[in-house]
Design an enzyme around this catalytic site. Structure first.
Site, mmCIF file in Angstrom:
data_model
loop_
_atom_site.group_PDB
_atom_site.id
_atom_site.type_symbol
_atom_site.label_atom_id
_atom_site.label_comp_id
_atom_site.label_asym_id
_atom_site.label_seq_id
_atom_site.Cartn_x
_atom_site.Cartn_y
_atom_site.Cartn_z
ATOM 1 N N ARG A 1 0.941 -1.348 0.134
ATOM 2 C CA ARG A 1 -0.146 -0.065 -0.140
ATOM 3 C C ARG A 1 0.759 1.053 -0.305
ATOM 4 O O ARG A 1 2.345 1.187 0.541
ATOM 5 C CB ARG A 1 -0.667 0.151 1.038
ATOM 6 C CG ARG A 1 -1.789 -1.552 2.058
ATOM 7 C CD ARG A 1 -2.363 -0.937 2.820
ATOM 8 N NE ARG A 1 -3.699 -2.242 2.415
ATOM 9 C CZ ARG A 1 -3.497 -3.257 3.414
ATOM 10 N NH1 ARG A 1 -2.384 -3.364 3.655
ATOM 11 N NH2 ARG A 1 -4.101 -4.012 3.814
ATOM 12 N N LYS B 1 -1.927 -2.008 8.115
ATOM 13 C CA LYS B 1 -3.444 -2.363 8.529
ATOM 14 C C LYS B 1 -2.837 -2.994 9.820
ATOM 15 O O LYS B 1 -3.269 -3.602 10.176
ATOM 16 C CB LYS B 1 -4.549 -2.403 7.738
ATOM 17 C CG LYS B 1 -4.362 -1.377 6.330
ATOM 18 C CD LYS B 1 -5.785 -1.194 6.166
ATOM 19 C CE LYS B 1 -5.655 0.017 5.151
ATOM 20 N NZ LYS B 1 -7.392 -0.340 4.861
ATOM 21 N N HIS C 1 -2.769 2.734 -5.338
ATOM 22 C CA HIS C 1 -3.371 2.461 -5.305
ATOM 23 C C HIS C 1 -3.305 1.187 -5.759
ATOM 24 O O HIS C 1 -3.892 -0.100 -6.279
ATOM 25 C CB HIS C 1 -4.518 2.396 -4.741
ATOM 26 C CG HIS C 1 -5.016 1.430 -3.894
ATOM 27 N ND1 HIS C 1 -4.617 0.850 -2.869
ATOM 28 C CD2 HIS C 1 -5.667 0.528 -3.524
ATOM 29 C CE1 HIS C 1 -5.315 0.428 -1.674
ATOM 30 N NE2 HIS C 1 -5.784 -0.206 -2.632
ATOM 31 N N ARG D 1 -1.533 -1.627 -6.630
ATOM 32 C CA ARG D 1 -1.929 -2.698 -5.702
ATOM 33 C C ARG D 1 -2.226 -3.840 -6.473
ATOM 34 O O ARG D 1 -2.555 -5.106 -6.860
ATOM 35 C CB ARG D 1 -1.860 -2.188 -4.612
ATOM 36 C CG ARG D 1 -2.693 -3.308 -3.541
ATOM 37 C CD ARG D 1 -2.263 -2.773 -1.891
ATOM 38 N NE ARG D 1 -2.883 -3.398 -1.121
ATOM 39 C CZ ARG D 1 -2.819 -3.699 -0.151
ATOM 40 N NH1 ARG D 1 -1.482 -4.734 -0.473
ATOM 41 N NH2 ARG D 1 -3.988 -4.688 0.395
ATOM 42 N N HIS E 1 -3.923 -8.642 3.817
ATOM 43 C CA HIS E 1 -5.764 -8.558 4.349
ATOM 44 C C HIS E 1 -6.468 -8.804 5.255
ATOM 45 O O HIS E 1 -5.616 -10.525 4.788
ATOM 46 C CB HIS E 1 -6.300 -9.076 3.089
ATOM 47 C CG HIS E 1 -6.019 -7.648 1.626
ATOM 48 N ND1 HIS E 1 -6.617 -8.821 0.797
ATOM 49 C CD2 HIS E 1 -6.532 -6.901 1.794
ATOM 50 C CE1 HIS E 1 -6.990 -7.523 -0.060
ATOM 51 N NE2 HIS E 1 -6.690 -6.827 0.344
ATOM 52 N N TYR F 1 -10.420 -9.610 -6.670
ATOM 53 C CA TYR F 1 -9.385 -9.899 -7.408
ATOM 54 C C TYR F 1 -9.646 -10.905 -8.505
ATOM 55 O O TYR F 1 -8.940 -10.827 -8.757
ATOM 56 C CB TYR F 1 -7.949 -9.543 -6.863
ATOM 57 C CG TYR F 1 -7.132 -8.038 -5.990
ATOM 58 C CD1 TYR F 1 -7.426 -7.103 -6.956
ATOM 59 C CD2 TYR F 1 -7.547 -8.153 -4.657
ATOM 60 C CE1 TYR F 1 -7.255 -5.682 -6.061
ATOM 61 C CE2 TYR F 1 -7.189 -7.268 -3.716
ATOM 62 C CZ TYR F 1 -6.547 -5.827 -4.909
ATOM 63 O OH TYR F 1 -6.597 -5.085 -4.159
#
Length: 304
Positions: free
Chosen positions: A148, A172, A247, A250, A273, A282
């Protein structure tokens, strides 16, 4: 905007302390505070203890009527919900009037914008300028290692293990993950380290340094991407240009992995994730792949 009363100021100060303690990034703190201030302004001086669910719904309705997207409306809801959650945890108030309000339905099946491999190579070839080595390395990290923008921003020199060819990424949810560095990428990272700009502070550990000698900011990375995408598409008619951003690199990484046969669980781990449901976005199928699948059919129709 009305002057904030003392209750609001105390609550906002407490919210900032709570977010810092919880490890929220500076940018998240800034956006959440802006949303909460907007909400508090809509209360017209009402005591926080007297705020009901109706007042939160009324605020969210008003921002939607001003034309914001469902995603932005949901973010403002999350900000207000987080605000009251913080106040409850800090024992300033006991009720969270933002809890239990339904999110707006966003377009779940929208395909992510991405570049295929040939376009990605052309994009990287469009990287130019005085800081080409640095910019090329950070774009490669996003497009061939799935980082990211914020993760590239927080990278330190010590996160790159040259001997093991791994990169330690702070993602994250304050979670670390180790990402293997492909052999073909190693020379570009090594070059970026060798040509790293001299930081303004001697103890600066950032891997990517701005021309001002500070850690390259998220906004700075996004602007470099915007400029490079503009060069990448400058020869196309304006109607054919796409809304690419950093982004999207990615997105390209995830799409390439899945097309090469990587399983969803592995892609989830590489992307960082927390839920595999996020990774399923995706698994989109392109029109070309649909046409190829249909062409395999042996169609035998009766004569007209």
């Amino acid at each position: 905007m009305e002057d904030w009363n003392e209750d609001y100021e105390e609550a906002l100060d407490a919210f900032v302390i709570w977010m810092k303690d919880a490890g929220y990034t500076y940018y998240t703190q800034k956006s959440y505070l802006a949303d909460v201030r907007q909400f508090l302004d809509s209360l017209n001086g009402k005591e926080l203890g007297a705020v009901k669910k109706l007042h939160v719904v009324s605020f969210l309705t008003s921002v939607r009527e001003r034309g914001v997207s469902d995603a932005t409306r949901n973010r403002k809801h999350a900000s207000v919900n987080c605000f009251f959650k913080a106040l409850a945890e800090l024992e300033l108030y006991t009720v969270n009037p933002a809890a239990g309000i339904k999110k707006s339905k966003t377009e779940k099946n929208r395909e992510p914008v991405y570049l295929d491999e040939s376009d990605l190579q052309r994009f990287l070839s469009a990287v130019d300028g005085k800081y080409k080595d640095r910019n090329l390395a950070l774009f490669i990290l996003m497009s061939y290692m799935g980082l990211r923008v914020g993760e590239v921003h927080t990278l330190n020199l010590g996160d790159y293990n040259v001997e093991r060819r791994t990169l330690r990424v702070f993602g994250k949810g304050r979670k670390w993950r180790n990402v293997p560095v492909p052999e073909d990428i190693t020379p570009f990272l090594d070059r970026a380290v060798e040509e790293r700009l001299t930081p303004w502070r001697g103890k600066e550990e950032a891997l990517f340094i701005s021309q001002k000698g500070r850690r390259l900011s998220i906004r700075g990375i996004q602007q470099i991407a915007t400029d490079t995408f503009a060069r990448f598409q400058q020869e196309l008619p304006e109607a054919q240009r796409r809304a690419y951003s950093s982004h999207k690199l990615r997105h390209s990484f995830a799409t390439m992995l899945l097309r090469k046969g990587a399983d969803l669980r592995t892609v989830q781990e590489l992307l960082g994730h927390s839920s595999i449901q996020t990774t399923t976005v995706y698994t989109h199928i392109t029109s070309r792949e649909k046409e190829e699948a249909m062409s395999r059919l042996q169609i035998r129709m009766p004569q007209l």
